[in-house]
Design a protein around this motif. Structure first.
Motif, PDB file in Angstrom:
ATOM      1  N   ILE A 121      -3.331 -61.505 -13.223  1.00 24.85           N
ATOM      2  CA  ILE A 121      -2.422 -60.350 -13.232  1.00 24.85           C
ATOM      3  C   ILE A 121      -1.670 -60.248 -11.903  1.00 24.85           C
ATOM      4  O   ILE A 121      -0.466 -59.963 -11.880  1.00 24.85           O
ATOM      5  N   HIS A 122      -2.380 -60.506 -10.807  1.00 28.61           N
ATOM      6  CA  HIS A 122      -1.760 -60.405  -9.472  1.00 28.61           C
ATOM      7  C   HIS A 122      -0.636 -61.433  -9.314  1.00 28.61           C
ATOM      8  O   HIS A 122       0.453 -61.119  -8.822  1.00 28.61           O
ATOM      9  N   ASP A 123      -0.888 -62.681  -9.752  1.00 30.22           N
ATOM     10  CA  ASP A 123       0.121 -63.745  -9.605  1.00 30.22           C
ATOM     11  C   ASP A 123       1.188 -63.654 -10.693  1.00 30.22           C
ATOM     12  O   ASP A 123       2.368 -63.850 -10.410  1.00 30.22           O
ATOM     13  N   TYR A 124       0.750 -63.380 -11.919  1.00 30.12           N
ATOM     14  CA  TYR A 124       1.650 -63.325 -13.080  1.00 30.12           C
ATOM     15  C   TYR A 124       2.615 -64.518 -13.065  1.00 30.12           C
ATOM     16  O   TYR A 124       3.842 -64.375 -13.150  1.00 30.12           O
ATOM     17  N   LYS A 128       1.578 -68.731 -17.041  1.00 27.42           N
ATOM     18  CA  LYS A 128       0.526 -67.922 -17.670  1.00 27.42           C
ATOM     19  C   LYS A 128       1.057 -66.641 -18.311  1.00 27.42           C
ATOM     20  O   LYS A 128       0.294 -65.910 -18.956  1.00 27.42           O
ATOM     21  N   ARG A 129       2.334 -66.377 -18.148  1.00 29.98           N
ATOM     22  CA  ARG A 129       2.887 -65.114 -18.634  1.00 29.98           C
ATOM     23  C   ARG A 129       2.756 -64.957 -20.151  1.00 29.98           C
ATOM     24  O   ARG A 129       2.391 -63.883 -20.641  1.00 29.98           O
ATOM     25  N   ILE A 132      -0.872 -64.191 -21.025  1.00 30.23           N
ATOM     26  CA  ILE A 132      -1.244 -62.824 -20.634  1.00 30.23           C
ATOM     27  C   ILE A 132      -0.683 -61.805 -21.614  1.00 30.23           C
ATOM     28  O   ILE A 132      -1.366 -60.857 -22.025  1.00 30.23           O
ATOM     29  N   GLU A 133       0.579 -62.001 -21.993  1.00 31.85           N
ATOM     30  CA  GLU A 133       1.221 -61.092 -22.955  1.00 31.85           C
ATOM     31  C   GLU A 133       0.462 -61.107 -24.286  1.00 31.85           C
ATOM     32  O   GLU A 133       0.204 -60.060 -24.894  1.00 31.85           O
ATOM     33  N   LYS A 134       0.113 -62.313 -24.752  1.00 28.98           N
ATOM     34  CA  LYS A 134      -0.600 -62.453 -26.033  1.00 28.98           C
ATOM     35  C   LYS A 134      -1.993 -61.832 -25.966  1.00 28.98           C
ATOM     36  O   LYS A 134      -2.466 -61.215 -26.931  1.00 28.98           O
ATOM     37  N   ILE A 135      -2.676 -62.000 -24.821  1.00 26.68           N
ATOM     38  CA  ILE A 135      -4.012 -61.422 -24.641  1.00 26.68           C
ATOM     39  C   ILE A 135      -3.936 -59.897 -24.706  1.00 26.68           C
ATOM     40  O   ILE A 135      -4.751 -59.245 -25.369  1.00 26.68           O
TER      41      ILE A 135
END
Length: 235
Positions: A121-124, A128-129, A132-135
């Motif tokens: 989340i910190h690096d975004y 990985k975006r 992260i959105e799908k998760i």
């Protein structure tokens, strides 16, 4: 003859359950692989390997079950003996796989995931975006520990808002309205998912193990019956 038919019917019944469990493991493994591949952004990449093992075990069980059906159809003693031996080996491998799954699922993953989620989340980072959105959409969560994590994210520019995937009902720029976003963190949501997942896998393994043990007994009785009938035919 009647005794042989009853042993055969009993074996075929348990072998059909065995076949069904193999197919079920393949289906579960495919579903788990898709989910665990997604969780690679928040946890270890090795999670997906667990699903691959489940698929491999399912395929092996299906093939061995077919071997048992062939042995029963042709009343072939040596094929039945091979079936029983392979089944015993599979049970041992399942115990080992179950132990590894438990260790990775309850200890290593749950300890490492917290730090990795915060870091993600910190690096975004761009790579990985999407994950992260799908998760956040799949697990209905926001941030690692909560929506406030996005206010300190280096990769997320608008610190007064959160990604739209955090919204209860996703819509353009809904992340700017704090009343429309979820408050549960993804670490907590994934932990609940993992614990439920472990429970279901444990139930499936127990049912599968009982079926296999009964299949071994039924196969052994049928094998002995074939051997007895062959001696009677020779005499």
């Amino acid at each position: 003859m009647c005794s042989c038919c009853s042993f055969k019917c009993c074996f075929v019944f348990f072998n059909l359950l065995f076949l069904a469990s193999g197919v079920a493991l393949i289906v579960i493994g495919v579903q788990e692989y898709l989910t665990y591949s997604l969780l690679g952004a928040f946890a270890m990449q090795s999670l997906s390997k667990i699903a691959i093992v489940l698929i491999a075990v399912g395929v092996t069980i299906t093939l061995v079950s077919l071997l048992g059906h062939l042995g029963a159809f042709f009343d072939h003693q040596y094929t039945m003996c091979c079936f029983i031996c392979i089944l015993i080996i599979i049970i041992i491998l399942e115990i080992v796989t179950g132990a590894v799954f438990y260790v990775l699922g309850t200890r290593t993953v749950l300890k490492i995931m917290d730090n990795k989620a915060q870091e993600a989340i910190h690096d975004y980072s761009p790579e990985k975006r999407h994950a992260i959105e799908k998760i956040q959409e799949k697990f209905r969560c926001c941030g690692a520990d909560g929506p406030s994590d996005w206010s300190s994210s280096v990769g997320w520019e608008d610190h007064d808002a959160v990604p739209d995937s955090c919204c209860v009902v996703k819509s353009p720029e809904c992340g700017k309205d704090k009343e429309k976003i979820r408050n549960k963190g993804c670490v907590k949501a994934i932990r609940i998912f993992m614990l439920k997942n472990l429970m279901w896998v444990a139930v499936v393994c127990i049912v599968l193990g009982v079926t296999e043990v009964l299949g071994i007994f039924a196969g052994a009785l049928f094998c002995l019956n074939i051997k007895q009938n062959s001696y009677e035919n020779m005499s």
